[in-house]
Design a protein around this motif. Structure first.
Motif, short mmCIF file in Angstrom:
data_model
loop_
_atom_site.label_atom_id
_atom_site.label_comp_id
_atom_site.label_asym_id
_atom_site.label_seq_id
_atom_site.Cartn_x
_atom_site.Cartn_y
_atom_site.Cartn_z
N PHE A 1 86.25 1.46 -25.06
CA PHE A 1 85.13 2.37 -24.82
C PHE A 1 83.89 1.93 -25.60
O PHE A 1 82.80 1.81 -25.05
CB PHE A 1 85.52 3.80 -25.20
N TYR A 2 84.08 1.63 -26.89
CA TYR A 2 82.92 1.25 -27.70
C TYR A 2 82.35 -0.10 -27.27
O TYR A 2 81.14 -0.33 -27.37
CB TYR A 2 83.25 1.29 -29.19
N LYS A 3 83.23 -1.01 -26.78
CA LYS A 3 82.71 -2.30 -26.26
C LYS A 3 81.78 -2.02 -25.08
O LYS A 3 80.73 -2.63 -24.93
CB LYS A 3 83.88 -3.17 -25.79
N ARG A 4 82.22 -1.11 -24.22
CA ARG A 4 81.43 -0.77 -23.03
C ARG A 4 80.09 -0.15 -23.44
O ARG A 4 79.04 -0.44 -22.87
CB ARG A 4 82.25 0.22 -22.18
N ILE A 5 80.15 0.70 -24.48
CA ILE A 5 78.93 1.35 -24.98
C ILE A 5 77.95 0.28 -25.47
O ILE A 5 76.75 0.35 -25.21
CB ILE A 5 79.30 2.34 -26.12
N GLU A 6 78.49 -0.71 -26.18
CA GLU A 6 77.61 -1.79 -26.68
C GLU A 6 77.00 -2.57 -25.53
O GLU A 6 75.82 -2.93 -25.58
CB GLU A 6 78.40 -2.73 -27.59
N GLN A 7 77.80 -2.83 -24.49
CA GLN A 7 77.25 -3.54 -23.31
C GLN A 7 76.13 -2.73 -22.68
O GLN A 7 75.08 -3.28 -22.33
CB GLN A 7 78.33 -3.73 -22.24
N LEU A 8 76.36 -1.42 -22.55
CA LEU A 8 75.34 -0.57 -21.92
C LEU A 8 74.06 -0.58 -22.75
O LEU A 8 72.96 -0.63 -22.21
CB LEU A 8 75.87 0.87 -21.78
N LYS A 9 74.23 -0.55 -24.05
CA LYS A 9 73.07 -0.63 -24.94
C LYS A 9 72.31 -1.94 -24.72
O LYS A 9 71.09 -1.95 -24.62
CB LYS A 9 73.55 -0.51 -26.39
N GLN A 10 73.07 -3.05 -24.62
CA GLN A 10 72.42 -4.36 -24.38
C GLN A 10 71.63 -4.34 -23.08
O GLN A 10 70.61 -5.00 -22.96
CB GLN A 10 73.47 -5.50 -24.28
N GLN A 11 72.11 -3.54 -22.12
CA GLN A 11 71.41 -3.47 -20.82
C GLN A 11 70.23 -2.48 -20.86
O GLN A 11 69.62 -2.19 -19.84
CB GLN A 11 72.39 -3.05 -19.73
N LEU B 1 63.90 9.74 -29.62
CA LEU B 1 64.89 8.67 -29.44
C LEU B 1 64.30 7.60 -28.53
O LEU B 1 63.87 7.89 -27.42
CB LEU B 1 66.18 9.26 -28.84
N GLN B 2 64.31 6.37 -29.05
CA GLN B 2 63.70 5.26 -28.29
C GLN B 2 64.70 4.58 -27.37
O GLN B 2 65.93 4.65 -27.62
CB GLN B 2 63.14 4.24 -29.26
N GLN B 3 64.18 3.90 -26.40
CA GLN B 3 65.02 3.23 -25.40
C GLN B 3 65.95 2.20 -26.05
O GLN B 3 65.57 1.48 -26.97
CB GLN B 3 64.15 2.52 -24.37
N GLY B 4 67.21 2.18 -25.57
CA GLY B 4 68.16 1.17 -26.03
C GLY B 4 68.81 1.48 -27.37
O GLY B 4 69.49 0.64 -27.93
N LYS B 5 68.60 2.70 -27.86
CA LYS B 5 69.20 3.06 -29.15
C LYS B 5 70.40 3.99 -28.94
O LYS B 5 70.47 4.73 -27.95
CB LYS B 5 68.18 3.80 -30.03
N ILE B 6 71.33 3.93 -29.89
CA ILE B 6 72.47 4.85 -29.87
C ILE B 6 72.31 5.83 -31.03
O ILE B 6 72.20 5.43 -32.19
CB ILE B 6 73.80 4.09 -30.03
N LEU B 7 72.26 7.11 -30.65
CA LEU B 7 72.10 8.17 -31.66
C LEU B 7 73.41 8.93 -31.80
O LEU B 7 74.01 9.33 -30.79
CB LEU B 7 71.00 9.14 -31.21
N GLY B 8 73.85 9.16 -33.01
CA GLY B 8 75.00 10.03 -33.28
C GLY B 8 74.48 11.42 -33.61
O GLY B 8 73.60 11.56 -34.46
N LEU B 9 75.01 12.43 -32.91
CA LEU B 9 74.58 13.81 -33.15
C LEU B 9 75.75 14.55 -33.78
O LEU B 9 76.80 14.69 -33.14
CB LEU B 9 74.18 14.43 -31.80
N PHE B 10 75.57 14.99 -35.02
CA PHE B 10 76.69 15.55 -35.77
C PHE B 10 76.34 16.95 -36.28
O PHE B 10 75.17 17.26 -36.49
CB PHE B 10 77.05 14.65 -36.95
N GLY B 11 77.37 17.73 -36.55
CA GLY B 11 77.15 19.06 -37.11
C GLY B 11 78.41 19.88 -36.99
O GLY B 11 79.28 19.58 -36.18
N HIS B 12 78.47 20.93 -37.80
CA HIS B 12 79.66 21.80 -37.79
C HIS B 12 79.74 22.57 -36.46
O HIS B 12 78.78 22.56 -35.68
CB HIS B 12 79.60 22.78 -38.98
N ASN B 13 80.83 23.25 -36.22
CA ASN B 13 80.95 24.07 -35.02
C ASN B 13 79.83 25.12 -35.03
O ASN B 13 79.62 25.79 -36.03
CB ASN B 13 82.31 24.81 -34.98
#
Ligand code: ATP
Length: 301
Positions: free
Chosen positions: A170-180, A26-38
């Protein structure tokens, strides 16, 4: 630079083979979604990244360093973590909880009021946590995760209990953090909610990494059809009629991705066509597709 790097990770708990040959970068400044069943291995992956557990074999590197080494304290100060089903000391106030975690993390305590403000909890800062609603506790959890301006943020089901407006905030904040420049891993079972915010997705099943990539890559790999929803008093030629069916929205064509442009051109030339809507496979479609390919459990796993 790779902020997270997992190389050929195997993790055995007593009698459980939880991770099987997992590679992840995972590279810097990226958002990764981690998915999977229980039980797919998401939490185990997060614990390895946090340095809370060691891999049975393989290499974990966070900011290029081993998160379980004795020098990892500094590393942890750069990581924020929100666990699923967060719980706090009920008799402390929201501010006291945050102040306590700021001390543990050796981060600037002046940040506490600012963070409470950002998550919309300043008005309740002096109230005991036991009087907080579920959503308020979750917001406090987010504030705690953001202490110390983390460079890597791991969030397990972050929007559980948040109302729709708080989820958007929450997602707006996540996007701001990504921009930073913050790198973020989001675990969630609410796939439509996270779809438009992630740069890439990892789909896990039975300890395997079943698929990885951005949504376009995953769509190419999955080769799932695109749906074209047509409106108007249309007579379809035979080659399109064989791809067509009716549903509640009207006449629909199911088209392979590689045929899409040719079919669209043909559709647009049809007399009496009043509208076409295109529906690409969603994250949920892709998740269902790749999860169905979970390898059968091995006898010794
Ligand atoms: P969920 O979506 O339910 O949180 P998950 O994808 O996070 O699941 P993990 O918690 O990583 O899954 O668990 C992966 C496997 O490892 C499961 O079979 C689980 O029972 C097992 N496991 C996890 N922790 C331990 C432990 N401490 N001891 C034994 N087995 C464990």
């Amino acid at each position: 630079m790779n902020i997270v790097s997992l190389n050929k990770i195997e993790k055995h708990y007593q009698g459980v083979h939880a991770l099987k040959g997992v590679n992840l970068e995972l590279q810097q400044g990226k958002i990764l979604g981690l998915f999977g069943h229980n039980g797919a291995g998401k939490t185990t992956t997060i614990k390895l990244i946090l340095g809370l557990i060691k891999a049975s074999s393989g290499e974990v590197r966070i900011f290029g360093k081993d998160p379980t080494s004795f020098r990892s304290r500094e590393l942890r100060q750069q990581i924020g973590f929100l666990q699923e089903n967060v719980s706090f000391y009920d008799h402390l106030t929201g501010f006291e909880v945050l102040h306590y975690f700021a001390r543990l993390k050796k981060s600037d305590k002046k940040q506490c009021h600012q963070l409470l403000d950002q998550v919309g909890l300043n008005h309740a800062a002096k109230r005991r946590v036991k009087t907080y609603s579920k959503g308020m506790r979750q917001r406090l959890g987010l504030a705690q995760a953001l202490l110390g301006k983390p460079k890597l943020l791991l969030l397990d089901e972050p929007t559980v209990g948040l109302d729709p407006i708080a989820t958007q905030d929450f997602y707006k904040r996540i996007e701001q953090l990504k921009q930073q420049g913050c790198t973020i891993i989001l675990c969630s079972h609410v796939l439509p909610g996270v779809e438009k915010y992630i740069d890439s997705a990892v789909i896990m099943g039975e300890g395997h990494l079943l698929a990885e990539g951005n949504l376009d890559d995953l769509r190419q790999k999955a080769e799932l059809p695109v749906r074209l929803q047509l409106q108007g008093d249309i007579a379809l030629p035979d080659n399109l009629a064989e791809k067509a069916y009716w549903n509640e929205q009207g006449l629909t064509l199911k088209v392979a991705m590689k045929e899409k442009m040719a079919v669209l051109r043909q559709v647009l030339s049809l007399p009496n066509l009043t509208n076409v809507d295109q529906y690409l496979p969603t994250l949920e479609d892709l998740y269902n597709h790749f999860s169905a390919s979970t390898p059968a459990p091995r006898e010794n796993s």
